[in-house]
Design an enzyme around this catalytic site. Structure first.
Site, PDB file in Angstrom:
ATOM      1  N   THR A 122      -0.313  -5.547  12.370  1.00 57.77           N
ATOM      2  CA  THR A 122      -1.119  -4.837  11.384  1.00 57.77           C
ATOM      3  C   THR A 122      -0.519  -4.935   9.998  1.00 57.77           C
ATOM      4  O   THR A 122       0.075  -3.997   9.494  1.00 57.77           O
ATOM      5  CB  THR A 122      -1.210  -3.369  11.776  1.00 57.77           C
ATOM      6  OG1 THR A 122      -1.573  -3.297  13.141  1.00 57.77           O
ATOM      7  CG2 THR A 122      -2.221  -2.650  10.939  1.00 57.77           C
ATOM      8  N   SER A 128      -6.039   6.661   3.180  1.00 59.19           N
ATOM      9  CA  SER A 128      -5.612   5.256   3.300  1.00 59.19           C
ATOM     10  C   SER A 128      -6.590   4.478   4.150  1.00 59.19           C
ATOM     11  O   SER A 128      -7.347   5.050   4.894  1.00 59.19           O
ATOM     12  CB  SER A 128      -4.216   5.187   3.906  1.00 59.19           C
ATOM     13  OG  SER A 128      -4.230   5.705   5.217  1.00 59.19           O
ATOM     14  N   GLU A 138       5.865   4.498   7.575  1.00 61.92           N
ATOM     15  CA  GLU A 138       5.489   5.776   6.966  1.00 61.92           C
ATOM     16  C   GLU A 138       6.328   6.918   7.534  1.00 61.92           C
ATOM     17  O   GLU A 138       6.285   7.204   8.725  1.00 61.92           O
ATOM     18  CB  GLU A 138       3.996   6.039   7.176  1.00 61.92           C
ATOM     19  CG  GLU A 138       3.149   5.131   6.305  1.00 61.92           C
ATOM     20  CD  GLU A 138       1.661   5.247   6.564  1.00 61.92           C
ATOM     21  OE1 GLU A 138       0.901   4.733   5.734  1.00 61.92           O
ATOM     22  OE2 GLU A 138       1.264   5.836   7.573  1.00 61.92           O
ATOM     23  N   LYS A 193       3.779  -7.006   3.905  1.00 63.10           N
ATOM     24  CA  LYS A 193       3.508  -5.607   3.592  1.00 63.10           C
ATOM     25  C   LYS A 193       3.005  -4.903   4.841  1.00 63.10           C
ATOM     26  O   LYS A 193       2.521  -5.541   5.768  1.00 63.10           O
ATOM     27  CB  LYS A 193       2.474  -5.451   2.467  1.00 63.10           C
ATOM     28  CG  LYS A 193       1.108  -5.961   2.761  1.00 63.10           C
ATOM     29  CD  LYS A 193       0.009  -5.069   3.270  1.00 63.10           C
ATOM     30  CE  LYS A 193       0.167  -3.612   3.163  1.00 63.10           C
ATOM     31  NZ  LYS A 193      -0.958  -2.929   3.944  1.00 63.10           N
ATOM     32  N   THR A 225       0.868  -1.193   0.000  1.00 58.35           N
ATOM     33  CA  THR A 225       0.000   0.000   0.000  1.00 58.35           C
ATOM     34  C   THR A 225       0.907   1.247   0.000  1.00 58.35           C
ATOM     35  O   THR A 225       1.381   1.631  -1.055  1.00 58.35           O
ATOM     36  CB  THR A 225      -0.961   0.015   1.208  1.00 58.35           C
ATOM     37  OG1 THR A 225      -0.236  -0.264   2.403  1.00 58.35           O
ATOM     38  CG2 THR A 225      -2.060  -1.004   1.033  1.00 58.35           C
ATOM     39  N   ASN A 247      -0.266  10.745   5.945  1.00 62.00           N
ATOM     40  CA  ASN A 247      -1.581  10.390   6.466  1.00 62.00           C
ATOM     41  C   ASN A 247      -2.594  11.521   6.404  1.00 62.00           C
ATOM     42  O   ASN A 247      -3.795  11.289   6.574  1.00 62.00           O
ATOM     43  CB  ASN A 247      -1.439   9.857   7.894  1.00 62.00           C
ATOM     44  CG  ASN A 247      -0.877   8.455   7.864  1.00 62.00           C
ATOM     45  OD1 ASN A 247      -1.508   7.553   7.339  1.00 62.00           O
ATOM     46  ND2 ASN A 247       0.327   8.288   8.384  1.00 62.00           N
TER      47      ASN A 247
END
Lengths: 409, 409
Positions: free
Chosen positions: B197, B409, B280, B186, B160, B404
């Site tokens: 997660t 997302s 991220e 991922k 993603t 974010n």
């Protein structure tokens, strides 16, 4: 940044209460950073402190001095507050410094050392600059004044990364008498209470006996400072005081406490909300209402899980009605036997989630319209019972990162 | 951003395992977003899934299909994975879509619908674009290939916001036979396990019975994916599979499981760490080692409290040796009867905290030197017992907020 405008309110003077500030050079040149609050003799003082296991030296000493006062039925006479240095993580030296600060103010004012309660906020782990602090005490003491304007100067003198002073005041009638409650507070980062991550000083001229005073403070804190969060970090220095001077004509007793309790809750809630409106980098003031929970603890668990979610907070910053992130945060809250098909989520007056998914009739346009506002209410119904809780929080912005990456706080 | 370089490793082919990908236009044009993994008949499959109460439709259906296979002693034959859409918060429609996707792949491949396990990742709350997904299935199936290079393409097809594919492989000898374990994963945001997660697919050619396989997966996940956090947010879609094809010569039994267990732990840890290195906005890879705890749970509580602290994470981003923030985070961890004077904190090889404050001999220069690195180890000794835990996390940067706040997302 900060949400909305917030002028410091007019504060009525409280008989026997005088506040003095000075620029001692503890934080930086030209900033008020040392505050003395003088209380009349026989004032009652209730206090709650941080639950952080690494509590700061002034917290330890303030607890000791309060206990000593109570053991000897004496009243604390001075609150001594500095910003710019938390005197936390400073070991034995920190304790000595906090005690020496109290002793010097006590000497200047002609009271016992135990009558002075110390409070510090600012950078953790640096020694308190004792020379400058002690040198500033005479000026702070000389500046003590009972005028309402002195409350605003004291409000400014306790700030760290806050952008504005925060005060609240209520005057209500109890029987034939007027009662006033004045409060000031500080805090904008490292804010997740328990106790609330901040300093708060609330004073009333009513007479209230010690046990009731303590109960009133605890109740009010639990629904105000303990219901706010900026970043989930609990500070080492939090303290909130409620002082009843008894210098007014009113007496508050358990039998007729309702009016006072409500006024106190309004003052404390206004102060707590002021912290969130001025949270580090805040562009949104967010109210999380969780209802129909099986217990208040469960409601708080869901509210804080959503309030702490970096993904929800960045979506709020972006004004993005990303309801999937709210739903995912609700879903990871620690709630036993959680049937999410009964959860209902509203964003302002827009119905967002029902039956485990997006509500029928929801439109992105309607959600975006609410998210664009700077004050947003998210309502989460759990469908499990009758309990509820409300929590206030801010968004997570670039400025939050800048403030905390650039500033040694 | 991402920490360090990470080339996708060479993956040995595993007999009977074929992987195919295509660009179905679910995520965006020109991105691999649909992956089919074909398993040989009689492969054993163990799985762990998200504990988020709002679990996604594919999680529900994958659980159902796994249970159906086990009830009839059949083996799953296909894993069907899409990125670009999580099919979460989609209610009944989402369940129908997940089932229909499996049914169509089953029809094309000539197997039973229950033999297909579905997995989705991406935006929450949007309906799965069924037309494009179904249209892409023949191409993904046709592309199925057993070559090692197919693993990298599959690794790319499940990403993603990740910036790079993540794989790990180990080949070890068990008695006279070679055993290979290949894995891809991922995940880079909404990363706080429980289950981890992320999506993870780990396949070995060893033969392992179902109960042992499940135990091995659970053990390895608890010390890898369940020990990483980016932002404390647990996703609705997490899943991790361990497949034992039995197509190699080796058999792993409880009596001689040690070599395999170690190799599996290495693969899973490498994959979990790869997620943190590619978190991220990450500029730092941070290892939190908590030792001398009274229990592993307590060690994890302290490690995650520090790992989730926005103030610690922004200090890491700023390369600021702000040890007061680490100390404050340790102090607010929920540890009963916590005597913080016994806590010892080291930053790399620099002694930071002891006796409740800054360690003697600590210098800012020494702390800053460690903080400037892009891989940092923080060691926290609690002085309470013999238990320990290690958690990996990233910093909180401007890019995390940008990613974010700007990306739905």
């Amino acid at each position: 940044m900060a949400v909305g405008n917030a002028d410091f309110p007019d504060m009525p003077p409280l008989q026997g209460v005088r506040l003095g500030t000075t620029m001692a050079g503890i934080k930086k040149a030209g900033r008020r950073d040392l505050v003395v609050i003088e209380l009349p003799d026989n004032a009652k003082v209730a206090a709650v402190f941080t639950r952080n296991a690494f509590c700061a030296a002034p917290v330890t000493v303030a607890r000791e001095h309060l206990a000593a006062c109570q053991a000897t039925s004496k009243a604390p006479r001075y609150l001594l507050i500095n910003t710019g240095n938390a005197n936390a993580g400073t070991g034995e030296t920190g304790l000595c410094d906090a005690r020496a600060s109290c002793a010097e103010l006590a000497r200047l004012a002609g009271v016992a050392s135990e009558s002075v309660l110390p409070f510090s906020t600012g950078v953790i782990g640096e020694p308190l600059p004792m020379e400058r602090l002690l040198a500033g005490l005479p000026a702070a003491l000389d500046a003590c004044d009972s005028a309402g304007a002195a409350w605003q100067l004291a409000g400014e003198g306790i700030l760290t990364t806050d952008t504005r002073p925060k005060g609240a005041s209520q005057t209500v009638a109890i029987g034939e008498h007027q009662v006033t409650i004045n409060g000031i507070t500080k805090g904008s980062g490292m804010i997740k209470p328990n106790m609330a991550t901040m300093l708060g000083f609330v004073v009333t001229d009513a007479a209230i006996e010690q046990p009731l005073l303590e109960q009133l403070l605890k109740e009010a804190v639990d629904r105000s400072f303990n219901c706010i969060t900026v970043d989930s970090d609990t500070s080492t220095n939090d303290a909130c005081l409620l002082v009843a001077t008894g210098t007014g004509a009113a007496v508050v007793t358990e039998e007729q406490v309702a009016v006072f309790r409500n006024a106190l809750q309004r003052v404390m809630t206004e102060l707590a909300q002021a912290i969130i409106r001025d949270a580090e980098g805040a562009t949104k003031f967010v109210t999380l209402q969780v209802t129909n929970a099986a217990s208040r603890e469960e409601a708080l668990e869901v509210a804080f899980t959503v309030a702490h979610s970096p993904l929800v907070k960045t979506a709020l910053y972006a004004s993005d009605a990303n309801w999937g992130r709210i739903l995912a945060a609700v879903g990871r809250a620690e709630v036993s036997n959680f049937d999410v098909s009964r959860v209902v989520i509203n964003l302002g007056n827009v119905h967002l989630v029902e039956n485990g998914g997006r509500a029928e009739g929801y439109t992105e346009a309607a959600g975006s319209e609410v998210m664009a506002r700077d004050e947003i209410t998210i309502h989460i119904g759990l469908g499990r019972g009758e309990e509820a809780a409300t929590v206030w929080t801010s968004d997570l912005s670039h400025d939050y990162v800048s403030i905390n990456a650039d500033y040694r706080s």
